[in-house]
Design a protein around this motif. Structure first.
Motif, PDB file in Angstrom:
ATOM      1  N   ARG A 474       0.837  -1.202   0.000  1.00  0.00           N
ATOM      2  CA  ARG A 474       0.000   0.000   0.000  1.00  0.00           C
ATOM      3  C   ARG A 474       0.873   1.253   0.000  1.00  0.00           C
ATOM      4  N   VAL A 475       1.923   1.237   0.822  1.00  0.00           N
ATOM      5  CA  VAL A 475       2.819   2.396   0.869  1.00  0.00           C
ATOM      6  C   VAL A 475       3.511   2.583  -0.478  1.00  0.00           C
ATOM      7  N   ARG A 477       2.339   1.796  -3.357  1.00  0.00           N
ATOM      8  CA  ARG A 477       1.345   2.337  -4.278  1.00  0.00           C
ATOM      9  C   ARG A 477       1.199   3.853  -4.083  1.00  0.00           C
ATOM     10  N   THR A 478       1.263   4.327  -2.848  1.00  0.00           N
ATOM     11  CA  THR A 478       1.180   5.763  -2.593  1.00  0.00           C
ATOM     12  C   THR A 478       2.414   6.478  -3.114  1.00  0.00           C
ATOM     13  N   LEU A 479       3.577   5.885  -2.938  1.00  0.00           N
ATOM     14  CA  LEU A 479       4.798   6.479  -3.482  1.00  0.00           C
ATOM     15  C   LEU A 479       4.708   6.608  -4.995  1.00  0.00           C
ATOM     16  N   ALA A 480       4.141   5.599  -5.650  1.00  0.00           N
ATOM     17  CA  ALA A 480       3.962   5.676  -7.097  1.00  0.00           C
ATOM     18  C   ALA A 480       2.986   6.793  -7.471  1.00  0.00           C
ATOM     19  N   ASP A 481       1.938   6.966  -6.681  1.00  0.00           N
ATOM     20  CA  ASP A 481       0.974   8.031  -6.968  1.00  0.00           C
ATOM     21  C   ASP A 481       1.602   9.409  -6.806  1.00  0.00           C
ATOM     22  N   LEU A 482       2.456   9.572  -5.795  1.00  0.00           N
ATOM     23  CA  LEU A 482       3.138  10.856  -5.622  1.00  0.00           C
ATOM     24  C   LEU A 482       4.096  11.125  -6.775  1.00  0.00           C
ATOM     25  N   ASP A 483       4.645  10.065  -7.378  1.00  0.00           N
ATOM     26  CA  ASP A 483       5.521  10.220  -8.541  1.00  0.00           C
ATOM     27  C   ASP A 483       4.737  10.348  -9.840  1.00  0.00           C
ATOM     28  N   GLY A 484       3.411  10.124  -9.770  1.00  0.00           N
ATOM     29  CA  GLY A 484       2.610  10.167 -10.989  1.00  0.00           C
ATOM     30  C   GLY A 484       2.755   8.931 -11.847  1.00  0.00           C
ATOM     31  N   ARG A 487       2.278   2.407 -12.609  1.00  0.00           N
ATOM     32  CA  ARG A 487       2.652   1.073 -12.135  1.00  0.00           C
ATOM     33  C   ARG A 487       3.630   1.209 -10.964  1.00  0.00           C
ATOM     34  N   VAL A 488       3.478   0.336  -9.976  1.00  0.00           N
ATOM     35  CA  VAL A 488       4.402   0.304  -8.858  1.00  0.00           C
ATOM     36  C   VAL A 488       5.689  -0.352  -9.334  1.00  0.00           C
ATOM     37  N   GLU A 489       6.811   0.363  -9.160  1.00  0.00           N
ATOM     38  CA  GLU A 489       8.095  -0.139  -9.635  1.00  0.00           C
ATOM     39  C   GLU A 489       8.972  -0.561  -8.455  1.00  0.00           C
ATOM     40  N   ALA A 490      10.117  -1.166  -8.788  1.00  0.00           N
ATOM     41  CA  ALA A 490      11.015  -1.667  -7.743  1.00  0.00           C
ATOM     42  C   ALA A 490      11.513  -0.545  -6.846  1.00  0.00           C
ATOM     43  N   GLY A 491      11.741   0.641  -7.412  1.00  0.00           N
ATOM     44  CA  GLY A 491      12.188   1.769  -6.601  1.00  0.00           C
ATOM     45  C   GLY A 491      11.164   2.159  -5.552  1.00  0.00           C
ATOM     46  N   HIS A 492       9.877   2.111  -5.903  1.00  0.00           N
ATOM     47  CA  HIS A 492       8.822   2.418  -4.935  1.00  0.00           C
ATOM     48  C   HIS A 492       8.781   1.357  -3.833  1.00  0.00           C
ATOM     49  N   VAL A 493       8.953   0.100  -4.218  1.00  0.00           N
ATOM     50  CA  VAL A 493       8.944  -0.977  -3.227  1.00  0.00           C
ATOM     51  C   VAL A 493      10.135  -0.839  -2.288  1.00  0.00           C
TER      52      VAL A 493
END
Length: 505
Positions: A474-475, A477-484, A487-493
């Motif tokens: 979930r976190v 996914r939020t990081l990906a949304d803040l980046d626009g 898709r959730v990428e390895a950097g967000h994970v």
């Protein structure tokens, strides 16, 4: 007529239920009985109604009067039934007739109000909660209350609320002699609202400010850990300024809950912020009492609950937070029944690393004086399942050069990014990322292949539970949304892993 039927409302917690007030006047020895599981406040209505009728210039029937409050298995208390009972006595004894000499039509009226001995109508508690219930239950209904309560109830859009100062005015309305005035909604003065602290007041602690923005964007819980004076409380108090304003419906819900707590119901668009003392009991946090009232978690509905000195809270009180954190509601069970309060709050907690506060934070003049056993007992006051339910764990360190650090971004700039990220979430899945679960999380939070492999390695290395693993998603996914990012990428994970206990080791 010898029988009159009117409508009132019973209140149990935040649940407002319709009550049919039936008043019968018949022959026999003079008596006045109230049946239908009345509490002490309702039983005392007999004396108030009698005096109010006589003081208002009406006759009190010299017969057998029976007032039934249906349904009979629903407990009823307070004096809010005085007004419908008094009007029922007048209708049943034939003392009120409409302009044509017939019986007034009272079918679509809801009467709520306690009577004084002079016949004046006193303000009722929980006026906003009652008004919301009436508006949702019968769109054609008109609500009659005391002017002070009517002004609050009139805030509910689409509801016809009439203000009556005394019993004689209500009688004149139904007799067709004088219409009751429509209540004017009471508006709050924006100058009465306390200013919301700005994030620009925080110098330094860049990582903590990023975590605060992340928590606001996804609705995630946040635990701040650090030695005394590093800014944990200062950061927590600035979270409401990063959240988007409440919608009209949310503001009404918050005001209704606060009205139950006998506080002034304000229609503020600023999310509520509650910071109870660590000596608060479990009922103070989750709600309770013989006549259930909301606790701090419900008063923080659609807002922020800040628990400073988290390990100092009673363990039973903290454990009671586990279910509301998952469901967004809290149920208080009593002998008379169970009532449910809303409790969709965002948890922010703060704690020291040890009782003295200096463990793991080297200081030139202060050293940790706690033994390993003392530190272990201190941290054991917080259960693992509760910590598992907090998405973001952030450790704050001492920054010696914080005086030279420039001010952080103002809250308004951060809030703009938070609002944009939240809009992406609601348009994609209809809820915040913190509420994603099951198939929705699998569909919208599924990372790429590298991200899945990284998450699997982290979960295995630190022995995460399934809950902790999914909360990390979930976190991310939020990081990906803040980046626009779509898709959730390895950097967000990888960044999300840093916010789990042990993930930053």
């Amino acid at each position: 007529m010898s029988l009159a039927v009117l409508s009132g409302r019973a209140l149990f917690g935040l649940q407002v239920r319709p009550v049919q007030v039936e008043v019968h006047v018949g022959g026999g020895l003079p008596s006045f009985s109230i049946v239908g599981l009345p509490g002490a406040g309702v039983r005392e209505s007999r004396e108030r109604v009698r005096s109010a009728l006589l003081s208002s210039g009406f006759e009190f029937p010299a017969g057998r009067i029976t007032a039934n409050l249906a349904p009979a298995d629903l407990p009823k208390d307070s004096g809010r039934f005085d007004l419908p009972i008094a009007l029922g006595v007048l209708l049943a004894s034939g003392q009120i007739a409409d302009a044509g000499g017939g019986v007034p039509d009272v079918r679509h009226y809801v009467l709520v109000g306690e009577l004084s001995l002079t016949g004046a109508i006193l303000p009722a508690d929980a006026a906003l909660a009652i008004a919301l219930s009436v508006a949702r239950g019968d769109p054609q209904a008109s609500l009659i209350m005391a002017p002070a309560s009517a002004g609050v109830a009139a805030r509910v859009p689409g509801l016809r609320v009439l203000a009556a100062a005394g019993l004689d005015e209500v009688v004149a309305h139904f007799a067709g002699r004088a219409e009751l005035p429509a209540a004017v909604p009471v508006h709050d003065d924006p100058r009465d609202e306390a200013p919301v602290p700005c994030l620009s007041d925080v110098h330094g602690q860049a990582a903590a400010r990023v975590a605060l923005e992340l928590a606001a964007a996804g609705g995630h819980g946040l635990l701040l850990s650090g030695c005394p004076g590093v800014g944990k409380s200062m950061l927590a108090h600035r979270l409401p300024g990063l959240l988007p304003p409440l919608s009209s419906e949310q503001a009404l819900e918050v005001a209704a809950v606060h009205g139950l707590a006998r506080s002034r119901p304000s229609l503020s668009r600023v999310p509520p912020f509650r910071a109870p003392h660590h000596g608060a009991s479990m009922p103070a946090l989750v709600g309770g009492g013989a006549h259930p009232r909301p606790g701090e978690i419900s008063l923080a509905h659609h807002g922020v609950l800040f628990l400073d000195e988290l390990p100092e809270f009673d363990r039973r009180a903290l454990e009671a937070l586990r279910e509301p954190l998952e469901t967004g509601i809290v149920t208080v069970a009593r002998a008379a029944g169970s009532c449910t309060f809303p409790a969709r709050f965002q948890l922010v907690a703060a704690m020291n690393p040890c009782p003295c506060g200096w463990h793991g934070h080297p200081h030139p003049r202060r050293e940790c004086a706690c033994s390993s056993d003392v530190i272990a007992r201190y941290r054991a006051r917080i259960s693992g399942p509760l910590l598992d339910r907090i998405d973001l764990h952030v450790s704050l360190g001492v920054e010696a050069a914080w005086l030279e650090a420039p001010p952080g971004e103002p809250s308004a700039q951060v809030r703009a990014r938070v609002v944009d990220a939240r809009q992406r979430q609601f348009s994609r899945q209809g809820c915040l990322n913190a509420d994603l679960d099951g198939a929705a999380l699998d569909g919208h939070g599924n990372p790429d292949a590298d991200g899945r492999a990284l998450l699997a390695r982290a979960a295995s290395a630190w022995g995460w539970s399934a809950r902790a693993t999914r909360r990390t998603l979930r976190v991310a996914r939020t990081l990906a949304d803040l980046d626009g990012a779509d898709r959730v990428e390895a950097g967000h994970v990888g960044q999300a892993i840093q916010y789990r206990p042990g993930g930053a080791a």
